[in-house]
Design an enzyme around this catalytic site. Structure first.
Site, PDB file in Angstrom:
ATOM      1  N   GLU A  99       8.748   1.027   5.393  1.00  0.00           N
ATOM      2  CA  GLU A  99       8.184   2.363   5.550  1.00  0.00           C
ATOM      3  C   GLU A  99       6.918   2.487   4.698  1.00  0.00           C
ATOM      4  O   GLU A  99       6.895   2.073   3.542  1.00  0.00           O
ATOM      5  CB  GLU A  99       9.259   3.336   5.046  1.00  0.00           C
ATOM      6  CG  GLU A  99       8.924   4.750   5.020  1.00  0.00           C
ATOM      7  CD  GLU A  99      10.065   5.547   4.365  1.00  0.00           C
ATOM      8  OE1 GLU A  99       9.932   6.760   4.276  1.00  0.00           O
ATOM      9  OE2 GLU A  99      11.087   4.959   3.946  1.00  0.00           O
ATOM     10  N   ASP A 207      11.287  -4.396 -13.546  1.00  0.00           N
ATOM     11  CA  ASP A 207       9.844  -4.645 -13.666  1.00  0.00           C
ATOM     12  C   ASP A 207       9.163  -3.281 -13.611  1.00  0.00           C
ATOM     13  O   ASP A 207       8.232  -3.043 -12.853  1.00  0.00           O
ATOM     14  CB  ASP A 207       9.365  -5.555 -12.531  1.00  0.00           C
ATOM     15  CG  ASP A 207       8.005  -6.180 -12.846  1.00  0.00           C
ATOM     16  OD1 ASP A 207       7.515  -5.992 -13.976  1.00  0.00           O
ATOM     17  OD2 ASP A 207       7.437  -6.831 -11.963  1.00  0.00           O
TER      18      ASP A 207
HETATM   19  P1  ADP Z   1       2.978  -7.414  -4.982  1.00  0.00           P
HETATM   20  O1  ADP Z   1       4.287  -7.947  -4.482  1.00  0.00           O
HETATM   21  O2  ADP Z   1       1.811  -8.223  -4.546  1.00  0.00           O
HETATM   22  O3  ADP Z   1       2.957  -7.135  -6.482  1.00  0.00           O
HETATM   23  P2  ADP Z   1       3.336  -4.547  -4.543  1.00  0.00           P
HETATM   24  O4  ADP Z   1       4.729  -4.394  -4.084  1.00  0.00           O
HETATM   25  O5  ADP Z   1       3.057  -4.194  -5.973  1.00  0.00           O
HETATM   26  O6  ADP Z   1       2.778  -6.005  -4.220  1.00  0.00           O
HETATM   27  O7  ADP Z   1       2.443  -3.640  -3.585  1.00  0.00           O
HETATM   28  C1  ADP Z   1       1.048  -3.808  -3.400  1.00  0.00           C
HETATM   29  C2  ADP Z   1       0.385  -2.441  -3.270  1.00  0.00           C
HETATM   30  O8  ADP Z   1       0.960  -1.739  -2.187  1.00  0.00           O
HETATM   31  C3  ADP Z   1       0.535  -1.543  -4.491  1.00  0.00           C
HETATM   32  O9  ADP Z   1      -0.669  -0.774  -4.627  1.00  0.00           O
HETATM   33  C4  ADP Z   1       1.662  -0.617  -4.122  1.00  0.00           C
HETATM   34  O10 ADP Z   1       1.543   0.648  -4.752  1.00  0.00           O
HETATM   35  C5  ADP Z   1       1.493  -0.483  -2.619  1.00  0.00           C
HETATM   36  N1  ADP Z   1       2.787  -0.306  -1.939  1.00  0.00           N
HETATM   37  C6  ADP Z   1       3.920  -1.038  -2.102  1.00  0.00           C
HETATM   38  N2  ADP Z   1       4.883  -0.644  -1.261  1.00  0.00           N
HETATM   39  C7  ADP Z   1       4.353   0.364  -0.543  1.00  0.00           C
HETATM   40  C8  ADP Z   1       4.851   1.193   0.520  1.00  0.00           C
HETATM   41  N3  ADP Z   1       6.077   1.040   0.999  1.00  0.00           N
HETATM   42  N4  ADP Z   1       4.016   2.137   1.035  1.00  0.00           N
HETATM   43  C9  ADP Z   1       2.755   2.288   0.555  1.00  0.00           C
HETATM   44  N5  ADP Z   1       2.217   1.536  -0.416  1.00  0.00           N
HETATM   45  C10 ADP Z   1       3.004   0.579  -0.970  1.00  0.00           C
END
Ligand code: ADP
Length: 299
Positions: A99, A207
């Site tokens: 989502e 984390d």
């Molecule tokens: P990584 O695994 O590379 O560390 P992240 O999970 O931190 O990646 O997510 C990368 C970016 O996408 C971040 O800016 C995060 O806030 C955003 N993000 C992660 N999940 C979602 C989501 N479900 N909807 C919108 N933005 C998201």
């Protein structure tokens, strides 16, 4: 519940949204450490969030799914709904679709609610997550790009020593002189004098820095990118302080639901030593002075 796997993002879209639904737009989302992240616009009007990496990183997404599912199953705090995952051999990519959380305004009392909801996560029953022990998880997983060993152990001290500090110290061996190694060994030997056991093992996000919670569509904190395992709740709280504390109301409300054990402030930096060691191993020697400072203080 486990989400379905598809051979490509396009197949995943068709399988989950209908065979006539197409991808009509794609925009990159910045802020991740490891994966490419983007928002896909679909022809039925839905936006979905996709993380992708190389084909051989499919296992990484399977574990992220498992972690998000574990948190979601407690029903205590928001996490993005998972849609599907997959590995595309011809395109050389693996992906996780979930989502899309649009940038939503925070509700009033955002950090108070976040504190209470995190406390409730920490109070959830954890037996099903650690078959064969009190601490650990049903599989190893990752923190950032580093493997986390989650072999179940009966005591928190054993778990923190054997599965958290030791593997990171071993990996960081090249940074240490003999005098440092003596201090490291002294520290590992006296962990039982510094740490305390908990009667109530908690499912941790583990984390929990400010990049790993986002404002969900209800205006509350939703957790993303977890490195879950069952451990001492203090370890999650300590991580929220590693790069600067969250607002005071977060801690006040957390403790109104789940009081912490006396002496937490004396243990906090030891928990964060794990993250600093991980940063040393991932990002290099600029983290060595912080690591050595903590080792000297506790050894
Ligand atoms: P990584 O695994 O590379 O560390 P992240 O999970 O931190 O990646 O997510 C990368 C970016 O996408 C971040 O800016 C995060 O806030 C955003 N993000 C992660 N999940 C979602 C989501 N479900 N909807 C919108 N933005 C998201």
């Amino acid at each position: 519940m486990e989400i379905a796997s598809y051979g490509s993002i396009e197949d995943g879209v068709k399988g989950c949204f209908g065979k006539d639904v197409k991808i009509t737009g794609r925009s990159y989302v910045s802020g991740g450490d490891i994966n490419d992240a983007f928002c896909l616009k679909l022809s039925d009007g839905t936006d979905v969030f996709v993380k992708s990496n190389t084909f051989d990183n499919f296992g990484f997404f399977v574990l992220e799914e498992k972690g998000l599912n574990a948190i979601a199953s407690t029903g205590t705090i928001g996490t993005p709904g998972l849609i599907c995952k997959g590995a595309d051999r011809s395109g050389g990519t693996a992906f996780l679709m979930m989502e899309m959380i649009p940038r939503c305004p925070m509700v009033k009392g955002f950090f108070s609610i976040f504190g209470r909801e995190l406390a409730k996560l920490h109070m959830a029953d954890t037996k099903e997550y650690v078959p064969g022990g009190n601490f650990g998880f049903s599989s190893d997983n990752y923190i950032g790009a580093s493997k986390q060993i989650n072999t179940p152990k009966d005591t928190w001290m054993d778990f923190f020593r054997e599965c958290r500090l030791k593997p990171q110290f071993e990996r960081a061996g090249r940074y240490f002189e003999n005098s440092h190694i003596r201090l490291v060994n002294a520290l590992l030997d006296k962990l039982d004098k510094i740490l305390v056991e908990t009667e109530f093992p908690s499912l941790l996000h583990r984390d929990l820095w400010s990049g790993n919670f986002i404002t969900g569509k209800d205006g509350k904190a939703w957790l993303i990118d977890p490195a879950v395992y069952v451990g001492h709740a203090e370890a999650d709280l300590a991580m929220t302080e590693l790069f600067g504390r969250l607002p005071e109301e977060f801690y006040k409300e957390y403790m109104s639901v789940y009081p912490i054990q006396p002496g937490y402030r004396d243990r906090k930096d030891l928990y964060n030593l794990y993250h600093l060691l991980n940063h040393l191993n991932l990002f290099g020697s600029s983290y060595l002075p912080s690591v050595l400072g903590i080792v000297k203080r506790y050894s």
